[in-house]
Design a protein around this motif. Structure first.
Motif, PDB file in Angstrom:
ATOM      1  N   VAL A 289       0.829  -1.211   0.000  1.00  0.00           N
ATOM      2  CA  VAL A 289       0.000   0.000   0.000  1.00  0.00           C
ATOM      3  C   VAL A 289       0.859   1.256   0.000  1.00  0.00           C
ATOM      4  N   VAL A 290       1.984   1.210   0.699  1.00  0.00           N
ATOM      5  CA  VAL A 290       2.800   2.397   0.954  1.00  0.00           C
ATOM      6  C   VAL A 290       3.203   3.156  -0.319  1.00  0.00           C
ATOM      7  N   PRO A 291       3.695   2.488  -1.377  1.00  0.00           N
ATOM      8  CA  PRO A 291       4.110   3.240  -2.566  1.00  0.00           C
ATOM      9  C   PRO A 291       2.950   3.900  -3.319  1.00  0.00           C
ATOM     10  N   PHE A 292       1.714   3.495  -3.005  1.00  0.00           N
ATOM     11  CA  PHE A 292       0.570   3.967  -3.791  1.00  0.00           C
ATOM     12  C   PHE A 292      -0.449   4.749  -2.965  1.00  0.00           C
ATOM     13  N   ARG A 293      -0.001   5.361  -1.875  1.00  0.00           N
ATOM     14  CA  ARG A 293      -0.937   6.087  -1.018  1.00  0.00           C
ATOM     15  C   ARG A 293      -1.662   7.204  -1.762  1.00  0.00           C
ATOM     16  N   GLU A 294      -0.933   8.015  -2.520  1.00  0.00           N
ATOM     17  CA  GLU A 294      -1.547   9.130  -3.242  1.00  0.00           C
ATOM     18  C   GLU A 294      -2.538   8.622  -4.283  1.00  0.00           C
ATOM     19  N   GLU A 295      -2.158   7.581  -4.986  1.00  0.00           N
ATOM     20  CA  GLU A 295      -3.030   7.023  -6.031  1.00  0.00           C
ATOM     21  C   GLU A 295      -4.311   6.459  -5.406  1.00  0.00           C
ATOM     22  N   LEU A 296      -4.158   5.729  -4.307  1.00  0.00           N
ATOM     23  CA  LEU A 296      -5.320   5.138  -3.640  1.00  0.00           C
ATOM     24  C   LEU A 296      -6.240   6.212  -3.066  1.00  0.00           C
ATOM     25  N   GLU A 297      -5.662   7.265  -2.511  1.00  0.00           N
ATOM     26  CA  GLU A 297      -6.477   8.355  -1.965  1.00  0.00           C
ATOM     27  C   GLU A 297      -7.265   9.049  -3.063  1.00  0.00           C
ATOM     28  N   LEU A 298      -6.660   9.251  -4.225  1.00  0.00           N
ATOM     29  CA  LEU A 298      -7.358   9.888  -5.333  1.00  0.00           C
ATOM     30  C   LEU A 298      -8.500   9.004  -5.833  1.00  0.00           C
ATOM     31  N   LEU A 299      -8.241   7.715  -5.987  1.00  0.00           N
ATOM     32  CA  LEU A 299      -9.294   6.793  -6.415  1.00  0.00           C
ATOM     33  C   LEU A 299     -10.421   6.761  -5.384  1.00  0.00           C
TER      34      LEU A 299
END
Length: 215
Positions: free
Chosen positions: A31-41
């Motif tokens: 999850v850590v490398p994709f926090r910004e992407e996941l928050e936007l989705l």
């Protein structure tokens, strides 16, 4: 973006990472490398008015208790998943099938810059998925040509994140696990074997990979 009342469990997922794997709450967590992407989705889905929950250790968005959309991370991507994605028109050819999953479809992203130009398109897919559920459309399942043990199917039903991780494996790795699990004559043994290798599957590792590494 609009402000929302956010689910604290989802906040924890995005901040601390996935607690289902041994790397949870560490820099190695997927999850850590994709926090910004996941928050936007997550924000895009919340704008649709769906209910935000945590199921199988990851965010799931529901309508009248029916699963519509998921937002999660696999080893190499942040994903938005559609539980009845096979029924979507997919005009922009974005949806991907994971292995032999018949109903669900996902869209993978590796960077926020890939998501931003597609925001209007993703919103349209989200609204279409909601309409599919409101209309009561059903997926017609075709019997899998390669038998999957009932115990594995049961675990998929209980844990969608595990199901997604399994079908994110290559076809050869999937087959390796299916053959291994099917060898056991007793149901209890098959269940034990599935649980034994569950973490390995969640981390994208094939049943023979560790053996090859040791050699």
């Amino acid at each position: 973006m609009t402000d929302f009342t956010l689910n604290p469990q989802v906040d924890k997922y995005l901040i601390d990472g996935c607690m289902r794997c041994k790397y949870g709450a560490t820099p190695q967590c997927k999850v850590v490398p994709f926090r910004e992407e996941l928050e936007l989705l997550r924000q895009l889905v919340l704008e649709s008015g769906l209910t935000e929950e945590i199921k199988w250790g990851a965010p799931v968005y529901t309508l009248d208790d029916k699963n519509i959309i998921s937002v999660n991370a696999l080893k190499h991507s942040a994903n938005i998943g559609f539980f009845k994605g096979v029924l979507l028109k997919d005009k922009h050819k974005l949806l991907q099938q994971q292995g032999n999953i018949q109903s669900g479809r996902i869209i993978k992203f590796t960077n926020k810059s890939e998501i931003e130009p597609l925001i209007p398109v993703l919103k349209s897919y989200i609204l279409e998925a909601i309409e599919v559920e409101k209309k009561g459309e059903k997926v017609e399942y075709i019997k899998n040509p390669e038998p999957i043990p009932d115990e594995l199917t049961e675990e998929f039903e209980n844990d969608v994140a595990f199901k997604q991780a399994f079908y994110a494996l290559t076809a050869g790795r999937q087959r390796g696990y299916i053959i291994h699990f099917s060898k056991a004559k007793q149901s209890a043994t098959r269940k034990a074997q599935i649980l034994k290798y569950k973490d390995q599957i969640m981390n994208g590792i094939g049943i023979h990979d560790l053996y090859k590494t040791k050699k």
